[in-house]
Design a protein around this motif. Structure first.
Motif, PDB file in Angstrom:
ATOM      1  N   LEU A 232      -1.833  -5.118   0.568  1.00  0.00           N
ATOM      2  CA  LEU A 232      -3.214  -4.636   0.526  1.00  0.00           C
ATOM      3  C   LEU A 232      -4.155  -5.541   1.314  1.00  0.00           C
ATOM      4  N   LEU A 233      -4.074  -6.841   1.068  1.00  0.00           N
ATOM      5  CA  LEU A 233      -4.869  -7.815   1.824  1.00  0.00           C
ATOM      6  C   LEU A 233      -3.948  -8.527   2.796  1.00  0.00           C
ATOM      7  N   GLU A 234      -4.154  -8.295   4.082  1.00  0.00           N
ATOM      8  CA  GLU A 234      -3.285  -8.871   5.103  1.00  0.00           C
ATOM      9  C   GLU A 234      -3.926 -10.018   5.859  1.00  0.00           C
TER      10      GLU A 234
ATOM     11  N   GLN B 152     -10.234  -9.197   5.468  1.00  0.00           N
ATOM     12  CA  GLN B 152     -10.057  -8.466   4.217  1.00  0.00           C
ATOM     13  C   GLN B 152     -10.211  -9.402   3.018  1.00  0.00           C
TER      14      GLN B 152
ATOM     15  N   VAL C 171       0.833  -1.207   0.000  1.00  0.00           N
ATOM     16  CA  VAL C 171       0.000   0.000   0.000  1.00  0.00           C
ATOM     17  C   VAL C 171       0.864   1.251   0.000  1.00  0.00           C
TER      18      VAL C 171
ATOM     19  N   LEU D 122      -7.672   1.291  -4.160  1.00  0.00           N
ATOM     20  CA  LEU D 122      -6.620   0.320  -4.456  1.00  0.00           C
ATOM     21  C   LEU D 122      -7.199  -1.077  -4.676  1.00  0.00           C
ATOM     22  N   GLU D 123      -8.186  -1.442  -3.868  1.00  0.00           N
ATOM     23  CA  GLU D 123      -8.834  -2.734  -4.046  1.00  0.00           C
ATOM     24  C   GLU D 123      -9.505  -2.820  -5.412  1.00  0.00           C
TER      25      GLU D 123
ATOM     26  N   HIS E  34      -4.016   6.913  -1.813  1.00  0.00           N
ATOM     27  CA  HIS E  34      -5.345   6.521  -2.258  1.00  0.00           C
ATOM     28  C   HIS E  34      -6.032   5.749  -1.135  1.00  0.00           C
ATOM     29  N   SER E  35      -7.347   5.701  -1.185  1.00  0.00           N
ATOM     30  CA  SER E  35      -8.096   4.932  -0.204  1.00  0.00           C
ATOM     31  C   SER E  35      -7.961   3.445  -0.478  1.00  0.00           C
ATOM     32  N   PHE E  36      -8.226   2.654   0.562  1.00  0.00           N
ATOM     33  CA  PHE E  36      -8.206   1.194   0.399  1.00  0.00           C
ATOM     34  C   PHE E  36      -9.173   0.779  -0.701  1.00  0.00           C
TER      35      PHE E  36
END
Length: 277
Positions: free
Chosen positions: A162-164, A168, A120, A131-132, A126-128
């Motif tokens: 991004l995905l931890e 998520q 990220v 990005l998603e 940028h917002s999550f």
């Protein structure tokens, strides 16, 4: 379940020698690194593919997975990612994934694994959600090819990407809604983000098509260790796998051990054989 070993610990060996060493120890499968120096698609010819298929057959090894996560051929561990600000860089990641899908079909692999978006902090503020969306848009383009080829794309959540975590991932996978995008369940990664891998085996059963395995220290810092040297209760994780009826591959991923991969692979094999009895 079946145990495999990833060639990303054997980057100082040729792919051929990696396969021979992994087979000699007794593993049932091998995960092939789709990057330099092993099987980067633009440099992996049809002749090479056939040669590796023959070698695998002679050594009674199956392919557990094609590892399409890193891109050292043109970048590094994470870059170019799915969520770069630069569109050209994102396209490089999409193309690499599609190239790996085609290679999987030719070499006889059932799935490839990829990063969960990317770092990220590698993108601007940028917002999550933004990005998603970038990640999903690129992934869906690749999944169209995957569906035509009958190959699964497995997303691998990882700390600081991004995905931890499982929450998520579950939110993300519902938005993707493709039978050809599933989960590469990395036991160590989930442990790093303070989740219980054994419990997640049950919670993520509908999405999991492959497992990665490495131990992690008690402090949960993301550093892959030989199983038995860390704090993960693998017996409990394996019990959960047995209860859900998992019969696929668990691939050992020990890339930090590039100076002694044969020793690391042998110690892991002995440890897993003992606890899996």
């Amino acid at each position: 379940m079946k145990i495999a070993f990833s060639t990303n610990a054997f980057k100082r060996y040729s792919l051929e020698d990696s396969i021979k060493e992994i087979a000699a120890i007794g593993y049932e499968g091998v995960e092939i690194l789709c990057d330099v120096p092993h099987a980067y698609p633009p440099e992996f010819s049809e002749k090479k593919i056939q040669s590796i298929k023959n070698l695998l057959s002679r050594n009674n090894l199956q392919i557990s997975n094609l590892n399409a996560f890193t891109l050292y051929a043109v970048g590094d561990t994470y870059h170019p990612s799915w969520i770069e600000d630069d569109e050209k860089s994102r396209e490089t990641r999409v193309k690499h994934t599609i190239d790996c899908i085609h290679m999987a079909k030719k070499i006889g692999a059932k799935n490839i694994s990829t990063e969960p978006g990317g770092p990220v902090n590698g993108a601007d503020n940028h917002s999550f959600a933004h990005l998603e969306k970038l990640f999903i848009n690129g992934l869906l383009r690749a999944s169209e090819i995957a569906e035509k080829q009958g190959i699964k794309i497995l997303v691998e959540p990882e700390p600081f990407l991004l995905l931890e975590n499982s929450k998520q991932f579950k939110s993300f996978i519902k938005k993707v809604n493709s039978e050809y995008v599933k989960l590469n369940f990395d036991i160590g990664h989930f442990f790093c983000v303070s989740e219980d891998p054994a419990q997640l085996v049950y919670e993520l059963v509908d999405y999991t098509d492959h497992f990665h395995l490495a131990d992690i220290a008690q402090d949960r810092v993301h550093h892959h260790l030989i199983p038995g040297l860390g704090a993960i209760d693998f017996a409990q994780v394996f019990e959960a796998m047995d209860e859900i009826g998992y019969s696929g591959f668990v691939t050992v991923e020990l890339y930090p051990y590039q100076s002694n991969p044969v020793e690391a692979a042998q110690k892991t094999f002995d440890y897993l054989r003992d606890i899996a009895k």
